[in-house]
Design a protein around this motif. Structure first.
Motif, PDB file in Angstrom:
ATOM      1  N   HIS A 126     143.010 181.636 111.009  1.00 12.81           N
ATOM      2  CA  HIS A 126     141.957 180.383 110.944  1.00 12.81           C
ATOM      3  C   HIS A 126     142.475 179.464 111.522  1.00 12.81           C
TER       4      HIS A 126
ATOM      5  N   THR B 246     141.666 174.849 115.712  1.00 12.49           N
ATOM      6  CA  THR B 246     141.080 174.033 115.783  1.00 12.49           C
ATOM      7  C   THR B 246     140.639 173.530 116.687  1.00 12.49           C
TER       8      THR B 246
ATOM      9  N   MET C 222     134.740 176.070 112.584  1.00 12.21           N
ATOM     10  CA  MET C 222     136.172 175.324 113.162  1.00 12.21           C
ATOM     11  C   MET C 222     136.671 174.416 112.789  1.00 12.21           C
TER      12      MET C 222
ATOM     13  N   LYS D  98     144.277 183.163 117.531  1.00 11.40           N
ATOM     14  CA  LYS D  98     142.971 183.779 117.085  1.00 11.40           C
ATOM     15  C   LYS D  98     142.881 185.313 115.943  1.00 11.40           C
TER      16      LYS D  98
ATOM     17  N   HIS E  59     133.483 181.644 114.913  1.00  8.07           N
ATOM     18  CA  HIS E  59     133.595 181.115 114.317  1.00  8.07           C
ATOM     19  C   HIS E  59     133.144 179.179 114.459  1.00  8.07           C
TER      20      HIS E  59
ATOM     21  N   TYR F   4     133.993 189.151 118.357  1.00  6.91           N
ATOM     22  CA  TYR F   4     134.019 187.307 116.981  1.00  6.91           C
ATOM     23  C   TYR F   4     133.440 186.796 117.739  1.00  6.91           C
ATOM     24  N   TRP F   5     134.636 186.173 118.604  1.00  8.71           N
ATOM     25  CA  TRP F   5     134.683 185.238 119.560  1.00  8.71           C
ATOM     26  C   TRP F   5     133.275 184.462 119.850  1.00  8.71           C
TER      27      TRP F   5
END
Lengths: 251, 239
Positions: free
Chosen positions: A79, A82, B1, A76, A176, A170-171
């Motif tokens: 980057h 996927t 992503m 995490k 993302h 962030y997550w």
């Protein structure tokens, strides 16, 4: 411990065919809900209460497996993940905890309080754009929980709670997914989608929904009521029927 | 992503201009040697070739190592970690060269999971669905060899069989050689079924190395018949 429940707990899909899992006398209770809704606070309060009631309690939480916690945190930080590798890493973490923590605890007759379960993967993966049918197939090895308590909140109530707590990360803000350059806007959009997914899953899988917009004590009181109701009904099921009781062996 | 293109699936040909060639077989079948020779041959003829190997991505290396060392892996986590490795390599090492029209050579592919993980006890339908995002190879070679031949080859090069290679984690026998025989027999049996189910091209891996390579090159030549990605600088030869 009371008389054992001789029924097998069902698998969500194909299960773990290489394990000979017998009856599991414990109880698998899942607390679901989005990031920052207060799941861990509620679990910390549930545990001592259940222990005072005489139950052995075991906790398990998302991404806390000894096998994968480091790998997930490291990945995490970079980057390179996927949607697919992200989903599979979480599935591996879950499988590790299922086999090494959850099943042994259930086998020993404990109550397992799971902070998140496969439904979190179902919700997140869908928002990230993974094929929902694929996600569900991947989690075919999971055990179906006995009770899912869902802490439902809306974004309007979630935002101040998160900001007063550890802040927007962030997550959890879905940065993302490039939903917006501003973390606040991204958080609102991402969490709104996530909550909509959880709500839909709640209807599909029959979650017990708790209104989590209220103060901690009020939520805890509702949770205890539902856990107590579930445990009482489980006890009733386990009480041996007179004719069956004759056949019960010491084992 | 980043997402993996949904257009790929094992049940239909992939949409990319490149070619995907995979090799399968139990340990000691000689598949890696054959793939290396194929790589040399294709490269010498001016083809743009990329090579990728099972269980080689950095992403899960540490977890895999720790899991193996401390015997933490279960058939399910073993399978899922390999799926992470595969998905990672697919994104970074397999799909981009295929899209660029290159030839990708893969030492082991999803059929390894379908045989080994099922031999370890996971459900065949489950592992197929886990890997359902994999593109179908243009040519999937299967090097079939009897257990005793592969054992001879493996033990000739070193003194000991590896723990997981021998399937020691499955608990069939405490003797590595016995365990290898039992575990790899299961794998072999499943490979034979997979050859039929997925149309793997079977190569008799008991034959000597040059004769096998001759067969491999013939099959590859067929696969490349309508391939147009050859570099202009390559040697002139209408393959």
């Amino acid at each position: 411990m009371g008389p054992e429940d001789r029924r097998q707990k069902p698998w969500y899909g194909e299960g773990l065919p290489y394990l000979r899992v017998g009856p599991l006398p414990g109880h698998l209770i899942v607390i679901e809900g989005t990031d920052g809704v207060g799941r861990s606070t509620q679990i910390e309060l549930l545990r001592p209460w259940l222990e005072l009631e005489g139950h052995a309690v075991s906790n398990t939480g998302w991404t806390r497996s000894p096998l994968l916690a480091d790998t997930i945190n490291e990945a995490k930080a970079g980057h390179e993940l996927t949607v697919t590798t992200f989903s599979l890493l979480y599935a591996a973490d879950f499988a590790d905890r299922l086999e090494h923590q959850i099943l042994p605890a259930l086998h020993a007759g404990s109550i397992v309080l799971a902070d998140r379960y496969m439904y979190t993967a179902f919700a997140r993966n869908r928002v990230m754009g993974a094929d929902p049918a694929w996600t569900r197939q991947v989690f075919g090895f999971a055990l179906v929980p006995d009770l899912v308590l869902y802490l439902e909140i809306d974004v309007e109530h979630l935002v101040p709670r998160v900001l007063e707590g550890k802040g927007m990360d962030y997550w959890e803000s879905g940065m993302h997914l490039a939903l917006g350059t501003d973390i606040f806007d991204s958080f609102v959009r991402y969490q709104r989608r996530l909550i909509a997914e959880y709500n839909a899953l709640g209807r599909e899988f029959g979650f017990v929904t708790i209104d989590a917009r209220r103060p901690v004590d009020a939520i805890q009181s509702d949770l205890r009521t539902h856990v107590a109701m579930y445990l009482a009904s489980a006890r009733r099921r386990r009480r041996p029927q007179p004719e069956k009781a004759l056949g019960r062996s010491r084992a | 992503m980043i997402s993996i293109a949904r257009s790929a699936s094992l049940s239909q040909p992939h949409p990319y201009p490149g070619r995907l060639i995979t090799v399968e077989g139990i340990d000691g079948s000689g598949k890696s040697t054959q793939l290396l020779l194929l790589d040399r041959w294709l490269t010498s003829r001016g083809y743009p070739v990329r090579f990728t190997e099972w269980n080689s991505s950095r992403l899960v290396r540490r977890a895999m190592k720790r899991g193996k060392k401390k015997d933490l892996l279960t058939p399910t986590t073993f399978s899922l970690l390999h799926a992470v490795d595969f998905a990672d390599r697919l994104t970074y090492q397999i799909v981009p060269p295929l899209k660029a029209g290159m030839i990708v050579l893969a030492d082991r592919y999803v059929y390894t999971a379908f045989s080994r993980d099922v031999a370890r006890g996971v459900h065949p339908a489950w592992v197929r669905s886990v890997y359902s995002f994999a593109p179908r190879p243009d040519l999937a070679l299967y090097f079939r060899v009897p257990i005793e031949v592969s054992l001879d080859r493996l033990l000739a090069g070193r003194t000991k069989l590896k723990y997981h290679e021998a399937g020691m984690d499955v608990g069939l026998s405490t003797d590595p050689v016995d365990s290898f025989r039992m575990f790899q027999s299961r794998v072999l049996e499943i490979y034979d079924q997979l050859a039929e189910e997925f149309g793997l091209r079977v190569v008799d891996a008991t034959a000597d190395i040059p004769s096998q390579q001759k067969i491999v090159r013939r099959l590859v030549r067929d696969t490349l018949r309508r391939y147009e990605g050859k570099r202009a600088t390559g040697s002139a030869d209408g393959a």
